[in-house]
Write an enzyme that holds these catalytic residues in place. Structure first.
Site, short mmCIF file in Angstrom:
data_model
loop_
_atom_site.label_atom_id
_atom_site.label_comp_id
_atom_site.label_asym_id
_atom_site.label_seq_id
_atom_site.Cartn_x
_atom_site.Cartn_y
_atom_site.Cartn_z
CG HIS A 149 -1.97 1.03 1.21
ND1 HIS A 149 -3.15 0.89 0.52
CD2 HIS A 149 -2.02 2.24 1.79
CE1 HIS A 149 -3.88 1.98 0.68
NE2 HIS A 149 -3.21 2.81 1.44
CG HIS A 162 -10.35 3.65 2.11
ND1 HIS A 162 -10.78 4.11 3.32
CD2 HIS A 162 -9.02 3.88 2.08
CE1 HIS A 162 -9.76 4.61 3.99
NE2 HIS A 162 -8.68 4.49 3.25
P1 ADP Z 1 -0.93 8.89 -1.11
O1 ADP Z 1 -0.16 8.15 -0.08
O2 ADP Z 1 -0.67 10.36 -1.14
O3 ADP Z 1 -2.37 8.54 -1.14
P2 ADP Z 1 -0.14 6.99 -2.96
O4 ADP Z 1 0.76 6.31 -2.01
O5 ADP Z 1 -1.48 6.39 -3.25
O6 ADP Z 1 -0.37 8.46 -2.50
O7 ADP Z 1 0.61 7.24 -4.32
C1 ADP Z 1 1.94 7.72 -4.34
C2 ADP Z 1 2.22 8.41 -5.66
O8 ADP Z 1 2.25 7.46 -6.72
C3 ADP Z 1 1.18 9.44 -6.03
O9 ADP Z 1 1.84 10.54 -6.63
C4 ADP Z 1 0.32 8.72 -7.03
O10 ADP Z 1 -0.35 9.59 -7.91
C5 ADP Z 1 1.33 7.83 -7.73
N1 ADP Z 1 0.66 6.63 -8.23
C6 ADP Z 1 0.27 5.58 -7.50
N2 ADP Z 1 -0.33 4.64 -8.25
C7 ADP Z 1 -0.33 5.12 -9.50
C8 ADP Z 1 -0.83 4.63 -10.74
N3 ADP Z 1 -1.45 3.47 -10.83
N4 ADP Z 1 -0.68 5.41 -11.84
C9 ADP Z 1 -0.08 6.60 -11.74
N5 ADP Z 1 0.40 7.11 -10.62
C10 ADP Z 1 0.30 6.39 -9.50
MG MG Z 2 -2.95 5.59 -2.03
MG MG Z 3 1.33 6.82 -0.03
#
Ligand code: ADP
Ligand code: MG
Ligand code: MG
Ligand code: MG
Ligand code: MG
Length: 590
Positions: A30, A71
């Site tokens: 995650h 979620h």
């Molecule tokens: P946060 O912890 O802020 O919710 P995430 O951990 O979900 O963010 O994502 C970390 C970064 O990786 C973010 O900038 C997100 O946009 C990018 N990211 C995650 N999954 C994808 C995906 N499938 N395609 C493009 N960008 C992604």
């Molecule tokens: Mg996330």
């Molecule tokens: Mg994150």
């Protein structure tokens, strides 16, 4: 912990108890994106700034921030709070960019309408005054044990107010503010990275939402932005203080000293590790200069929130968490935020499936979206029920469209085409409301990549190829893996969130109704259909693009039944409403 060997090799010693706890969170799928990071890097990425949400420019003054979040695991165990905090979490990602949240969309896959999930989304969104303007509802038994709750949010930010999500210099201070910290959500991130069977499915790891605190958090944070007090920011989500503060400094190449006893607690007997990894909601981390800290804390107080200077940015690259003067964790920040990367696989194309193996049941989504306040803020120009929502920026002539869309019925047969077609149909929908697509946020919902790595590879290749075919880039996204129950996975479900720039708004109108296009699908024809949609919209006709157009509420309300169509998993058709509609494509008046 899955990667303990790798960690201990890097440390060249045994890991301590606290390190194991910290890395279990930070190197969970995650937070760490071990199975997807390399695939994501291959996508055509377009965000103006890499951060908590994607950013695309609307004009010389404004940018649009948007992102999708899953979620799924929390909503399976505790539907109401799981879904509600899904909304809260994605709103904070948009907020962290400096943007005022303007819209929420939900993409729901479930075996029946689960009231708790709908109520959780409705209550949270309605309470913070952000309209829920669209989404999708897919009912199939394939999601009985693993409902998918994906929430997308968008927000508006002036270019000059865009906030980076990293520290910039040694000596900056780190302030955490919002609701008080309790034990809720401990181990939420690692729980979200596991099969949903057995004792892991634990209510203790579900966060509890407080939308009224979130509303105050939004206003407090935007005030800080307006006064130029925020030099960097990140929301607290999965992994709590540990994840937010370590990522902020690691991204800038810095370290930090954090004093955990300073954090205002709701449960005073929490131990330092619990404080470090609690996923209590409605909290943000702000990076600012020491001389601005007092004003920041005053704004926090004025909004009836809790806050403290938790620590400061250092230049030694070490993340050092202390409790009452004692070291709790001392580790390179880069090590925390760079989870091991799994091998990725090449996928070569396959032919489009001739039929689908799951079908979604016929439900009227209006029974869901009428529970949402979709008008609050009065900027919703095109309401739910027609496809994408169209929003405006008050006081300007800027309009943008928003949608979520997926084709897990195809994805179940062919993960590649499931992604690919979801993108193409999203483009059609965006064009139908007069928009030109200008960004995607994708949510990867998948089973177990260790058991079936090729499905994930196919799903990601489908997304990449479809983006290139459509000339639309990816600005942000999210991944939710391990959606399995007793080892049985969900269908690979790629959910596309798409935003479009709308030049001319076409409102629903009365008139003659036509079907334009083909009852089957061939890729060579797709752009011809896109051209046709543009042409019809420019003539002022109202175009509806739907995978279930024979079930469209709008047409049902007009008491219109569409003729039965050829059996095909994908149609290349749109409904056009207007007078004397003409087309060079196959056209039928109904
Ligand atoms: P946060 O912890 O802020 O919710 P995430 O951990 O979900 O963010 O994502 C970390 C970064 O990786 C973010 O900038 C997100 O946009 C990018 N990211 C995650 N999954 C994808 C995906 N499938 N395609 C493009 N960008 C992604
Ligand atoms: Mg996330
Ligand atoms: Mg994150
Ligand atoms: Mg974030
Ligand atoms: Mg988030």
């Amino acid at each position: 912990m899955k990667y303990l060997n790798i960690l201990e090799e890097k440390l060249e010693r045994k890991a301590t108890f606290t390190e194991k706890e910290a890395f279990t969170v930070m190197w969970s799928e995650h937070c760490g994106y071990s199975h997807t990071k390399r695939y994501i890097k291959q996508l055509p990425l377009i965000s103006l700034e890499s951060g908590n949400a994607g950013l695309v420019s609307l004009n010389e003054d404004y940018a649009l921030a948007f992102k999708i979040e899953s979620h799924n695991h929390p909503s399976a165990i505790e539907p109401y709070n799981g879904a509600a905090t899904g909304v809260g979490g994605i709103i904070r990602d948009v907020l962290a960019m400096g943007a005022r949240p303007t819209a929420i969309l939900d993409s729901l896959h479930m075996h029946k309408i689960i009231d708790g999930i709908i109520e959780g989304i409705a209550d949270y969104g309605n309470s913070i005054g952000v309209p829920t303007v669209g989404g999708e509802l897919r009912i199939s038994d394939a999601y009985r044990y693993n409902p998918l709750v994906n929430v997308m949010a968008a927000g508006i930010v002036k270019h000059k107010d865009i906030i980076p999500s990293k520290a910039m210099s040694k000596g900056q201070v780190i302030i955490v503010f919002g609701g008080a910290t309790g034990r809720d959500g401990i181990h939420g991130a690692s729980f979200a990275s596991e099969d949903l069977t057995g004792e892991k499915a634990n209510k203790l790891s579900i966060q509890v939402g407080d939308p009224f605190a979130e509303k105050m958090l939004i206003e407090a944070f935007l005030r800080m932005v307006e006064e130029g007090l925020v030099e960097g920011a990140q929301d607290l989500g999965a992994g709590g203080v540990l994840s937010a503060t370590s990522e902020l400094v690691a991204k800038g190449g810095f370290g930090a000293v954090i004093h955990l006893e300073r954090l205002p607690l709701r449960e005073p007997d929490m131990n330092p590790v619990e404080i470090l990894i609690s996923e209590s909601q409605e909290r943000m981390a702000v990076i600012t200069s020491p001389e601005k800290a007092e004003r920041v804390l005053n704004i926090v107080k004025d909004h009836l929130l809790y806050g403290a200077i938790l620590g400061e940015v250092t230049d030694d690259g070490i993340y050092h968490a202390m409790y009452k003067g004692e070291t709790i964790l001392k580790i390179p920040a880069q090590l925390l935020s760079n989870a091991p990367e799994e091998e990725i696989y090449d996928f070569f194309s396959e032919s489009l499936p001739k039929n689908v193996s799951i079908t979604f049941s016929d439900v009227d989504a209006s029974q869901v979206y009428t529970q949402y306040d979709h008008m609050v803020g009065t900027d919703t120009v095109l309401l739910p029920g027609y496809g994408p929502a169209v929003m405006r920026i008050k006081g300007t002539d800027i309009f943008y469209s928003l949608l979520t869309h997926s084709r897990a019925d195809i994805g179940d047969k062919s993960p590649y085409w499931g992604s690919f077609i979801a993108v193409l149909e999203s483009v059609r929908k965006t064009l139908s409301v007069g928009g030109e697509p200008f960004g995607i946020t994708d949510c990867i919902n998948y089973g177990d990549p260790d058991v079936e790595p090729m499905g994930l590879s196919a799903m990601m290749k489908g997304l990449k190829d479809a983006c290139e075919f459509s000339n639309v880039g990816v600005a942000s996204g999210n991944a939710s893996l391990y959606n399995t129950n007793k080892g049985i996975p969900i269908p690979p479900t790629m959910v596309i969130g798409m935003v479009g720039k709308v030049k001319k708004v076409v409102k629903p109108k009365k008139g003659d109704i036509y079907l334009i296009g083909w009852e089957d699908f061939s890729l060579e024809r797709e752009k011809i259909l896109w051209g046709e949609i543009r042409k019809q919209v420019s003539k002022g006709n109202f175009v509806i693009s739907s995978t279930r157009y024979d079930k469209l509420t709008y047409l049902k309300n007009l008491n219109l039944k569409l003729p039965p169509l050829k059996h095909s998993p994908i149609h290349q058709l749109v409904v056009v409403i207007g007078n004397n509609v003409r087309s060079d494509l196959p056209i039928r008046k109904i």
